[in-house]
Design a protein around this motif. Structure first.
Motif, PDB file in Angstrom:
ATOM      1  N   THR A   1      43.590 -16.808 117.978  1.00 13.65           N
ATOM      2  CA  THR A   1      43.586 -15.823 116.889  1.00 13.65           C
ATOM      3  C   THR A   1      42.614 -16.237 115.791  1.00 13.65           C
ATOM      4  O   THR A   1      41.835 -15.416 115.273  1.00 13.65           O
ATOM      5  N   ALA A   2      42.655 -17.521 115.417  1.00 15.54           N
ATOM      6  CA  ALA A   2      41.758 -18.007 114.363  1.00 15.54           C
ATOM      7  C   ALA A   2      40.302 -17.886 114.791  1.00 15.54           C
ATOM      8  O   ALA A   2      39.426 -17.513 113.985  1.00 15.54           O
ATOM      9  N   LEU A   3      40.003 -18.178 116.064  1.00 14.08           N
ATOM     10  CA  LEU A   3      38.629 -18.059 116.546  1.00 14.08           C
ATOM     11  C   LEU A   3      38.156 -16.609 116.516  1.00 14.08           C
ATOM     12  O   LEU A   3      36.998 -16.324 116.173  1.00 14.08           O
ATOM     13  N   ALA A   4      39.069 -15.698 116.840  1.00 10.76           N
ATOM     14  CA  ALA A   4      38.701 -14.277 116.824  1.00 10.76           C
ATOM     15  C   ALA A   4      38.441 -13.799 115.400  1.00 10.76           C
ATOM     16  O   ALA A   4      37.484 -13.056 115.139  1.00 10.76           O
ATOM     17  N   ILE A   5      39.285 -14.250 114.469  1.00  9.91           N
ATOM     18  CA  ILE A   5      39.102 -13.877 113.064  1.00  9.91           C
ATOM     19  C   ILE A   5      37.783 -14.443 112.552  1.00  9.91           C
ATOM     20  O   ILE A   5      37.028 -13.762 111.841  1.00  9.91           O
ATOM     21  N   TYR A   6      37.490 -15.677 112.918  1.00  5.36           N
ATOM     22  CA  TYR A   6      36.234 -16.295 112.486  1.00  5.36           C
ATOM     23  C   TYR A   6      35.040 -15.492 112.985  1.00  5.36           C
ATOM     24  O   TYR A   6      34.104 -15.204 112.212  1.00  5.36           O
ATOM     25  N   ALA A   7      35.051 -15.149 114.284  1.00  5.53           N
ATOM     26  CA  ALA A   7      33.921 -14.413 114.865  1.00  5.53           C
ATOM     27  C   ALA A   7      33.732 -13.073 114.169  1.00  5.53           C
ATOM     28  O   ALA A   7      32.593 -12.631 113.934  1.00  5.53           O
ATOM     29  N   ASP A   8      34.853 -12.445 113.794  1.00 12.73           N
ATOM     30  CA  ASP A   8      34.763 -11.144 113.128  1.00 12.73           C
ATOM     31  C   ASP A   8      34.252 -11.291 111.700  1.00 12.73           C
ATOM     32  O   ASP A   8      33.378 -10.529 111.264  1.00 12.73           O
ATOM     33  N   GLU A   9      34.763 -12.279 110.965  1.00 11.85           N
ATOM     34  CA  GLU A   9      34.391 -12.454 109.556  1.00 11.85           C
ATOM     35  C   GLU A   9      32.983 -13.039 109.407  1.00 11.85           C
ATOM     36  O   GLU A   9      32.250 -12.677 108.473  1.00 11.85           O
ATOM     37  N   ALA A  10      32.616 -13.963 110.295  1.00 12.25           N
ATOM     38  CA  ALA A  10      31.325 -14.647 110.166  1.00 12.25           C
ATOM     39  C   ALA A  10      30.214 -13.945 110.927  1.00 12.25           C
ATOM     40  O   ALA A  10      29.032 -14.325 110.793  1.00 12.25           O
ATOM     41  N   ALA A  11      30.579 -12.952 111.751  1.00 11.15           N
ATOM     42  CA  ALA A  11      29.601 -12.217 112.566  1.00 11.15           C
ATOM     43  C   ALA A  11      28.893 -13.130 113.552  1.00 11.15           C
ATOM     44  O   ALA A  11      27.745 -12.888 113.941  1.00 11.15           O
ATOM     45  N   GLU A  12      29.577 -14.177 113.985  1.00  7.70           N
ATOM     46  CA  GLU A  12      29.065 -15.071 115.022  1.00  7.70           C
ATOM     47  C   GLU A  12      30.232 -15.893 115.553  1.00  7.70           C
ATOM     48  O   GLU A  12      31.227 -16.102 114.854  1.00  7.70           O
ATOM     49  N   PRO A  13      30.166 -16.385 116.778  1.00  4.40           N
ATOM     50  CA  PRO A  13      31.265 -17.192 117.309  1.00  4.40           C
ATOM     51  C   PRO A  13      31.389 -18.516 116.551  1.00  4.40           C
ATOM     52  O   PRO A  13      30.432 -18.998 115.944  1.00  4.40           O
ATOM     53  N   PHE A  14      32.590 -19.087 116.617  1.00  2.00           N
ATOM     54  CA  PHE A  14      32.778 -20.406 116.023  1.00  2.00           C
ATOM     55  C   PHE A  14      31.903 -21.408 116.776  1.00  2.00           C
ATOM     56  O   PHE A  14      31.883 -21.412 118.002  1.00  2.00           O
ATOM     57  N   PRO A  15      31.151 -22.259 116.083  1.00  2.00           N
ATOM     58  CA  PRO A  15      30.234 -23.179 116.774  1.00  2.00           C
ATOM     59  C   PRO A  15      30.983 -24.191 117.629  1.00  2.00           C
ATOM     60  O   PRO A  15      31.911 -24.846 117.146  1.00  2.00           O
ATOM     61  N   GLU A  16      30.573 -24.309 118.862  1.00  2.00           N
ATOM     62  CA  GLU A  16      31.165 -25.270 119.787  1.00  2.00           C
ATOM     63  C   GLU A  16      30.350 -26.553 119.858  1.00  2.00           C
ATOM     64  O   GLU A  16      30.859 -27.593 120.287  1.00  2.00           O
ATOM     65  N   ASP A  17      29.104 -26.499 119.460  1.00  2.00           N
ATOM     66  CA  ASP A  17      28.229 -27.661 119.567  1.00  2.00           C
ATOM     67  C   ASP A  17      28.559 -28.661 118.461  1.00  2.00           C
ATOM     68  O   ASP A  17      28.557 -28.316 117.267  1.00  2.00           O
ATOM     69  N   ALA A  18      28.836 -29.905 118.849  1.00  2.00           N
ATOM     70  CA  ALA A  18      29.216 -30.920 117.880  1.00  2.00           C
ATOM     71  C   ALA A  18      28.102 -31.192 116.870  1.00  2.00           C
ATOM     72  O   ALA A  18      28.354 -31.414 115.684  1.00  2.00           O
ATOM     73  N   GLY A  19      26.856 -31.156 117.340  1.00  2.00           N
ATOM     74  CA  GLY A  19      25.733 -31.391 116.451  1.00  2.00           C
ATOM     75  C   GLY A  19      25.598 -30.308 115.401  1.00  2.00           C
ATOM     76  O   GLY A  19      25.333 -30.585 114.223  1.00  2.00           O
ATOM     77  N   LEU A  20      25.796 -29.049 115.809  1.00  2.00           N
ATOM     78  CA  LEU A  20      25.715 -27.947 114.850  1.00  2.00           C
ATOM     79  C   LEU A  20      26.854 -28.038 113.826  1.00  2.00           C
ATOM     80  O   LEU A  20      26.649 -27.819 112.624  1.00  2.00           O
ATOM     81  N   GLN A  21      28.038 -28.354 114.327  1.00  2.00           N
ATOM     82  CA  GLN A  21      29.164 -28.532 113.398  1.00  2.00           C
ATOM     83  C   GLN A  21      28.839 -29.618 112.365  1.00  2.00           C
ATOM     84  O   GLN A  21      29.015 -29.427 111.158  1.00  2.00           O
ATOM     85  N   LEU A  22      28.351 -30.759 112.837  1.00  2.00           N
ATOM     86  CA  LEU A  22      28.053 -31.872 111.945  1.00  2.00           C
ATOM     87  C   LEU A  22      26.976 -31.495 110.941  1.00  2.00           C
ATOM     88  O   LEU A  22      27.088 -31.778 109.737  1.00  2.00           O
TER      89      LEU A  22
END
Length: 877
Positions: free
Chosen positions: A158-179
């Protein structure tokens, strides 16, 4: 090796502002912040620490500015499935910084692995917490949008879906991008305007840099139990050496509700798996939280002694005891941090003594570790701290300590409370000498007006009672027996109030106090200070009781005795007023004859109490109007006692009142216009010196100080009269009479003419309170109303009544000292204003070759330690 056994792709030391903390990497606080430097020290000591990459302050600033940052090299340090935490590392820890960011790298794959190791519920909680933190702090999304996620059947999805909707992009899965994005978020947060102002309030420069640490957090994903340990080698209550701390067990057996390093709040973690730490051979399962020494030691002795070894190694490496954060897993022990201990002055002092006894540091090192103002905690009761407690009002912290009592608004009301043995807090718009009786009886003092050197502040410090001055957010109405707060609330006589003079705050009701305690360890520590210092410390003391207190604090004499304070007892005040109302010199002398034996008794007791130590007595200083009542009721009482009409009393008061009494007929001017006053005081001093000397079988040589001098002629005239009285006493008693003449330098002209004045004087004492007032043209009682705003606007750097102005007032003192010494090389130089207990002022005096400083009795231990630190630092240069 990585915590999972994968080899590291090592970053060369300090590549483009990025360095791996490894032995001899040279990561230091100047470039990477204090926390990074502390971790470097731990690694250099050979202690087991998580893999850590340090980003320099310069690199973090580049990231904040938007310069491209490739995180691949950093992420590769943590193996194929990285789990990282990002920690702030400011130049000093006290400057703060953005919150640590845990579980960076937590993606679907890591989440699945975590679920297998730690159970699905725990893994979901940690993934959800990371998503929410990332969404709000990094992606700047509205937290309210995610409120439904926690109640959903699948909160993570649910949180991932809300994030994708609010941010207009999927939650980043790449550790480097997150960092990369987390680092950018923390860097920009540090450079924000609000953050700049907050750290500036903590003493940081506005352009202070922030380093960031990327640290392996993979140890928190072990299958077995984890013991999260906070350990120290000193008792947090006493400061004495003792291994102690807390252990939180997080694993499959314990019921743990405390947050773990990843930031989640675990609930019941299920049944025991039987896993044991590989390095200790002992089970670490147990209660969720227990004492390191009380429970954990018995169940896991090998682990306990391994922790003790870390503490011992750290003590030698840091040359101090610190608070350590550690983690014990089935892979072994890890040291996460070694924080400088935050403790009370009592704990810090006892801990310093313990380090000396253990041979870790020298006595000089121990003396340098205690901030002199912190000694106030030993000398006064202190309000027990509570960060959630809100003050009713605040003002200038004019005299340290804590006290609780009922509010009173007049000295008479204070006397009534004292008669009932009821503690009271005296509240006045501002105090004057007529209030001294009430000030002596009160447990604390509050004034609406005034500053660090106002009448209330000076007297309160001398009495050792807490005091708040300049409480400009309150309006005091003594005639209505009430005070009104800024928010409209009203406090009336009889209401209970607690005063924290150490921090300048007042609280409603009664609050628990920490009692004063000058025990054997305090006395031992202060004996080290006395052995180290090379500057004399005297006390300002006006009564035998003050003198006894000064001696108990090891003052080396009295540097200022203000004789006028002896006249405010009711029996003496009426005689003093008779003298003021006398119509001729003959009548004034008759009144002074009544005061003579009283003064003589005071001085005799003073000399006997000081037992041969020097005593410097200042002749009468204040304008006469201070001894007269200001209100109608007081004038009526005075008229009755003097058998005069109210009209006559009012007319006489109006006659002697001045437009600016602080610059009028006071000090030496009063002594020249009414020489009989000084003659009475000098006779009392000489007769008391003879009497005390005979009783002790020794010779007492008093020091007599002339106040408010402006030039040589005044000194010459007064000295002539003092010598005449000395001769008369010598003839009358048959005893030799000697004295040392001092001049109180309080006017700019006296400082400039010090060479001429020094021809007659053996002592020049600089009264910094009045000298500051006259140099600036500022009233020390009124300046508090605008001084804070004045400093905030940059018109002044500091309040000159709190910190000596070395550029202006200090230059006058320097000129006076140099010219006085040139004319009279044997002359003694001193400071007797309240600046005298300040370490920076003492450094100034020491450099200028002053013999001693004098301050209120309760500041004497502070001055002794300050003098010791100055001497030690000068030897180290």
């Amino acid at each position: 090796m990585h915590s999972d056994g994968a080899p590291h792709m090592l970053i060369p030391n300090e590549t483009d502002g990025i360095a791996r903390i490894q032995p001899d990497a040279g990561v230091g606080s100047w470039a990477h912040g204090e926390r990074a430097a502390d971790l470097q020290r731990l690694v250099d000591l050979g202690l087991p620490c998580p893999v850590t990459i340090a980003l320099s302050c310069a690199k973090v600033h580049e990231i904040a500015e938007g310069l491209r940052f490739n995180p691949a090299g950093v992420v590769n340090e943590f193996g194929p499935d990285p789990l990282m935490s990002v920690q702030p590392s400011s130049g000093q820890r006290s400057w703060g910084g953005p919150r640590a960011f845990h579980d960076v790298g937590l993606n679907a794959a890591t989440h699945a692995r975590m679920a297998r190791l730690l159970r699905r519920e725990r893994a979901d909680r940690r993934r959800l917490a990371f998503i929410l933190r990332y969404a709000t702090d990094v992606a700047c999304l509205d937290a309210e949008s995610f409120e439904t996620a926690g109640r959903a059947a699948d909160p993570v999805a649910t949180a991932l879906a809300i994030y994708a909707d609010e941010a207009a992009e999927p939650f980043p899965e790449d550790a480097g991008l997150q960092l990369s994005r987390v680092l950018s978020s923390m860097a920009k947060a540090w450079e924000g305007v609000t953050a700049r102002l907050l750290r500036h309030a903590q003493g940081a420069p506005l352009d202070a840099g922030l380093g960031l640490l990327v640290q392996d957090n993979g140890w928190a994903m072990t299958r077995g139990e984890i013991a999260l340990i906070q350990a120290r080698m000193f008792d947090p209550i006493t400061g004495r050496q003792r291994i102690n701390g807390q252990v939180r067990i997080r694993g499959r057996q314990a019921r743990d509700t405390a947050p773990d390093p990843a930031g989640d709040t675990p609930k019941d973690t299920g049944k025991d798996t039987g896993h044991s730490p590989a390095q200790t051979g002992a089970r670490i399962t147990g209660t969720a939280e227990e004492g390191l020494e009380t429970g954990f030691r018995d169940r896991a002795p090998d682990a306990f002694y391994e922790i003790a070894g870390v503490l011992e190694t750290g003590r030698g490496g840091f040359r101090e005891d610190r608070d350590y954060d550690m983690a014990l897993t089935d892979r072994g022990l890890l040291v996460l941090d070694a924080r400088p201990a935050t403790s009370s002055a009592r704990v810090a002092l006892n801990n310093a003594i313990a380090l000396v006894e253990a041979g870790v540091i020298s006595r000089d090192d121990a003396l340098l570790r205690i901030a002199p103002p912190a000694l106030a905690g030993f000398l006064h009761p202190q309000v027990t701290p509570d960060p959630d407690r809100k003050p009713l009002f605040s003002g200038v912290a004019a005299s340290p300590g804590g006290a609780t009592g009922t509010i009173v608004f007049t000295p008479d009301a204070a006397a009534a409370c004292a008669a009932r043995e009821e503690p009271c807090i005296l509240v006045r718009r501002e105090t004057n000498p007529e209030d001294i009786r009430g000030m002596h009886l009160a447990q604390a003092i509050v004034t609406e007006r005034g500053g660090m050197t106002s009448h209330a502040a000076v007297i309160a410090r001398g009495l050792g009672v807490p005091c708040i001055t300049g409480a400009s957010s309150v309006t005091v109405s003594a005639d209505k027996a009430r005070m009104t707060l800024r928010d409209g609330r009203v406090l009336c006589e009889g209401d209970r109030l607690t005063i924290d003079g150490t921090n300048g705050e007042a609280y409603e009701g009664e609050i628990a106090m920490t009692p004063p305690d000058t025990d054997a360890s305090f006395q031992e520590f202060m004996s080290w200070a006395d052995a180290a210092r090379d500057m004399g410390i005297r006390a300002n003391a006006d009564t035998p009781e003050d003198a006894a207190l000064a001696r108990s604090f090891k003052a080396e004499g009295i540097g200022l005795c203000r004789t006028e304070h002896m006249f405010f007892e009711p029996s003496r005040l009426i005689v003093m007023r008779e003298m003021i109302f006398a119509g001729s010199e003959q009548d004034r002398r008759a009144a002074l004859d009544q005061l003579l034996p009283m003064q003589r008794a005071d001085f005799t007791a003073l000399f006997e109490t000081m037992a041969g130590l020097p005593v410097c007595i200042r002749l009468f200083d204040p304008p006469l109007h201070e001894f007269l009542p200001a209100d109608r009721e007081g004038r009526m009482n005075l008229a009755q006692s003097l058998d005069l009409s109210l009209t006559e009393v009012t007319k006489r008061i109006e006659t002697i009142s001045e437009f600016n009494p602080m610059l009028g007929m006071r000090g030496v001017r009063l002594g020249l216009m009414h020489p009989e006053i000084y003659e009475m005081q000098v006779r009392a001093i000489f007769e008391a010196a003879i009497e005390a000397g005979e009783a002790a079988g020794t010779r007492v040589e008093p020091e007599i100080m002339i106040p408010l001098v402006a030039g040589r002629s005044e000194v010459r005239l007064v000295k002539t009269r003092i010598d005449s009285v000395a001769a008369a006493v010598r003839v009358a008693t048959g005893k030799d009479v000697t004295y040392r003449l001092g001049v109180l330098v309080e006017t700019p002209r006296a400082a400039l003419c010090a060479a001429e004045i020094a021809e007659y004087a053996e002592l020049l004492s600089f009264g910094t309170n009045d000298l500051t007032q006259m140099t600036y043209g500022l009233s020390r009682d009124d300046a508090s109303r605008f001084m804070k705003s004045y400093v905030q606007q940059g018109a002044l750097t500091l309040d000159p009544f709190e910190t000596l102005d070395f550029k202006g007032v200090g230059e006058l003192i320097r000129i006076g000292a140099d010219r006085g010494r040139a004319a009279n090389p044997t002359i003694d130089l001193s400071i007797c204003g309240e600046h005298g207990g300040d370490i920076d002022t003492m450094a100034f005096c020491r450099e200028a070759g002053f013999s001693y400083v004098s301050c209120s009795p309760f500041r004497v231990p502070i001055a002794r330690l300050s003098a010791a630190q100055l001497a030690i630092r000068s030897r180290m240069e």
